[in-house]
Structures are given as structure tokens and as C-alpha cells.
Design a protein around this motif. Structure first.
Motif, mmCIF file in Angstrom:
data_model
loop_
_atom_site.group_PDB
_atom_site.id
_atom_site.type_symbol
_atom_site.label_atom_id
_atom_site.label_comp_id
_atom_site.label_asym_id
_atom_site.label_seq_id
_atom_site.Cartn_x
_atom_site.Cartn_y
_atom_site.Cartn_z
ATOM 1 N N SER A 139 67.232 10.975 -27.901
ATOM 2 C CA SER A 139 66.520 11.828 -29.440
ATOM 3 C C SER A 139 68.141 12.557 -28.863
ATOM 4 O O SER A 139 67.695 13.753 -29.027
ATOM 5 N N ASP B 258 62.366 7.034 -21.870
ATOM 6 C CA ASP B 258 62.458 7.725 -22.759
ATOM 7 C C ASP B 258 63.188 9.580 -22.742
ATOM 8 O O ASP B 258 61.728 9.645 -21.966
ATOM 9 N N LEU C 78 61.335 19.219 -31.997
ATOM 10 C CA LEU C 78 61.214 19.978 -30.384
ATOM 11 C C LEU C 78 63.300 19.815 -30.685
ATOM 12 O O LEU C 78 63.971 19.563 -30.716
ATOM 13 N N THR D 277 69.244 14.180 -31.987
ATOM 14 C CA THR D 277 68.154 14.665 -32.817
ATOM 15 C C THR D 277 68.022 16.988 -31.824
ATOM 16 O O THR D 277 68.094 17.532 -32.806
ATOM 17 N N LYS D 278 67.584 16.338 -30.630
ATOM 18 C CA LYS D 278 66.640 16.991 -30.430
ATOM 19 C C LYS D 278 67.760 18.109 -29.614
ATOM 20 O O LYS D 278 68.613 18.527 -30.391
ATOM 21 N N THR E 134 63.994 12.437 -23.620
ATOM 22 C CA THR E 134 64.092 13.171 -24.801
ATOM 23 C C THR E 134 63.970 14.783 -24.683
ATOM 24 O O THR E 134 64.620 15.310 -24.706
ATOM 25 N N PHE E 135 62.983 14.457 -23.563
ATOM 26 C CA PHE E 135 62.242 15.993 -23.402
ATOM 27 C C PHE E 135 62.344 16.590 -22.286
ATOM 28 O O PHE E 135 62.984 17.381 -23.067
ATOM 29 N N MET F 113 70.607 14.091 -37.246
ATOM 30 C CA MET F 113 69.735 13.016 -36.677
ATOM 31 C C MET F 113 70.436 11.145 -36.337
ATOM 32 O O MET F 113 71.962 11.720 -36.254
ATOM 33 N N GLY F 114 70.355 11.437 -34.616
ATOM 34 C CA GLY F 114 71.074 10.642 -34.049
ATOM 35 C C GLY F 114 69.863 10.052 -32.954
ATOM 36 O O GLY F 114 69.112 10.658 -32.471
HETATM 37 C C1 LIG Z 1 62.129 12.774 -31.927
HETATM 38 C C2 LIG Z 1 62.270 11.406 -30.608
HETATM 39 C C3 LIG Z 1 62.990 10.987 -31.239
HETATM 40 C C4 LIG Z 1 63.297 10.140 -32.086
HETATM 41 O O1 LIG Z 1 64.060 10.675 -32.568
HETATM 42 P P1 LIG Z 1 64.847 10.800 -34.126
HETATM 43 O O2 LIG Z 1 65.729 12.051 -34.320
HETATM 44 O O3 LIG Z 1 63.837 10.060 -34.642
HETATM 45 O O4 LIG Z 1 66.442 9.901 -33.186
HETATM 46 C C5 LIG Z 1 61.971 9.979 -29.588
HETATM 47 N N1 LIG Z 1 61.432 9.800 -28.603
HETATM 48 C C6 LIG Z 1 60.902 10.998 -28.531
HETATM 49 C C7 LIG Z 1 60.196 11.702 -26.992
HETATM 50 C C8 LIG Z 1 61.101 12.347 -29.451
HETATM 51 O O5 LIG Z 1 61.046 13.610 -29.516
#
Ligand SMILES: *Cc1c(COP(=O)(O)O)cnc(C)c1O
Length: 218
Positions: A27, A5, A160, A29-30, A7-8, A39-40
Motif C-alpha cells: 500500500s 502484503d 499507519l 498510502t502508508k 505494507t507493514f 492513496m495508492g
Molecule cells: C492500508 C493497507 C492496505 C490497503 O491500502 P490502501 O491505502 O487502501 O491502498 C492493504 N494492506 C495493508 C496491510 C494495509 O495496511
């Protein structure tokens, strides 16, 4: 198989597949959308697996993006590199400033030499370490909350990777306490540094610390 993951970090700072992972999950979304208004999600990996995910999981679980959200994310993603440069800069400078404050009990950010993952982060992240950091105050629950209410630029909200700075207080009564390292257990803030001017953000934190009776070094 290894799935990360990412995302960060965002793909601007870290690309797990180049580092040997089979999948990278983002994500959208971030940071990739970057404006906190859509959102996606995305899975990046080998085509043979993605075809299966598309044919089986999307049909059975219904995880498909809305066209309007997709459009917003495509639009936002164009400025990802520019935004990430400012997120990285803000988070690093704020983390360093917080570390000098006598009222701050700890700062956790992979771009700080004091972070136990710093050497690993330096090897796999470039050019920066992302926009999210955590810190605590040498204070009780109510003071942590008062500090947040006195912030003027930084918004108290979860999520975030927004263009605006967001902060959330996770108190000593948080249900996920068992997941946190020792220094987090007295309550802590998760701070997502936005793309505002660095000095404006530091000034906001400075005035909020002063408003709850703390002195600052500068
Ligand atoms: C927000 C987040 C997700 C989930 O994202 P969605 O906005 O629900 O698609 C998954 N992993 C991390 C690390 C996140 O910060």
C-alpha cells in the motif's frame, strides 16, 4: 504462487521477492508515501504477470492511480530510507519501554525477544522491524479511551505509516475479535510510531498513563 502484503514492513525492512515470493503488494498510502496525504498501491512481480494485471484488472476493475496522488507518492518515496530508520527506532524503543510498565498487559512487536515470531522476523527483516506495534492496558474500556484522549503529540486515528504517530483503540466489542490472539481480547491499541523524537513520544505516553492514574517505571 505466493503473494505477500508487505505494507507493514515496507521494502526498506523486508523484500519478499528476494525471500522467494512471486508477488509483493505494497500500500503506497502508508510508508512509501509516508505523509498520510495520498492513496495508492503497487504490485511487484514478474513482468508477464504484471502485464496481465495491467491489461485485464486495471481495465475491468478501474484500479488506477490519480496523477496528483502519483506525484505526491513519488515525492514522498525519496525519503523512505531516512524515515524508516526513525520509525524502526521509535517503535523498538517504545515497545521496550512499554514492556517495563506495570500498567501494560502485553506488547506485541516482532522486534521484541518476547514476540513469538521474533526468530523468524530476525531472519527475514533487516535493518529493522517496522513502525507498528500493539499493546494493552490493565484497564477497562473507558480507561483505554481516556488514555488516548489525554495524549498530546500522538493522534487518535486509523491508518499507519504516517510521519506523525497514530494510535487506534480496538475494544473488546470490536467486530474482528475472532481474528485476535487471546491477550488482545480485553481491548488493545494499534500504534503506528511516527518520525518524531523518541523521547517526546515516550514522554507523551508517560504523561497520558499518569493522567489515568498509572505509575510508570521511569
Ligand atoms: C492500508 C493497507 C492496505 C490497503 O491500502 P490502501 O491505502 O487502501 O491502498 C492493504 N494492506 C495493508 C496491510 C494495509 O495496511
Amino acid at each position: 504462487m505466493l503473494s505477500v502484503d508487505n505494507t507493514f514492513a515496507s521494502p526498506f525492512n523486508q523484500r519478499p521477492i528476494e525471500l522467494g515470493a512471486d508477488f509483493s503488494v505494497e500500500s503506497l498510502t502508508k510508508y512509501i508515501n509516508g505523509h498520510g496525504d495520498a492513496m495508492g498501491g503497487a504490485i511487484i512481480g514478474k513482468k508477464e504477470y504484471l502485464d496481465k494485471i495491467r491489461a485485464v484488472s486495471q481495465v475491468n476493475l478501474g484500479g488506477t492511480i490519480s496523477p496528483f496522488n502519483a506525484w505526491l507518492i513519488m515525492r514522498g518515496s525519496v525519503t523512505l530510507p531516512l524515515r524508516m530508520k526513525q520509525h524502526n527506532k521509535n517503535a523498538l524503543e517504545i515497545a521496550k519501554w512499554l514492556e517495563k510498565q506495570p500498567s501494560v498487559s502485553f506488547v506485541a512487536y516482532p522486534g521484541l525477544e518476547s514476540h513469538k515470531g521474533y526468530e523468524t522476523a530476525k531472519k527475514q527483516m533487516s535493518p529493522g522491524f517496522g513502525g507498528v506495534l500493539s499493546f494493552g492496558l490493565k484497564a477497562d474500556h473507558d480507561t483505554h479511551n481516556k488514555f488516548v484522549s489525554n495524549l498530546k503529540i500522538i493522534t487518535s486515528a486509523v491508518s499507519l505509516g504516517h510521519d506523525e504517530s497514530l494510535i487506534v483503540f480496538l475494544g473488546e466489542n470490536d467486530e474482528r475479535q475472532y481474528l485476535y490472539p487471546q491477550e488482545f481480547k480485553n481491548g488493545f491499541f494499534r500504534f503506528s510510531a511516527g518520525i518524531e523524537d523518541t523521547e517526546d513520544l515516550i514522554e507523551d505516553i508517560r504523561q497520558a498513563l499518569k493522567s489515568v492514574g498509572f505509575k510508570t517505571t521511569d
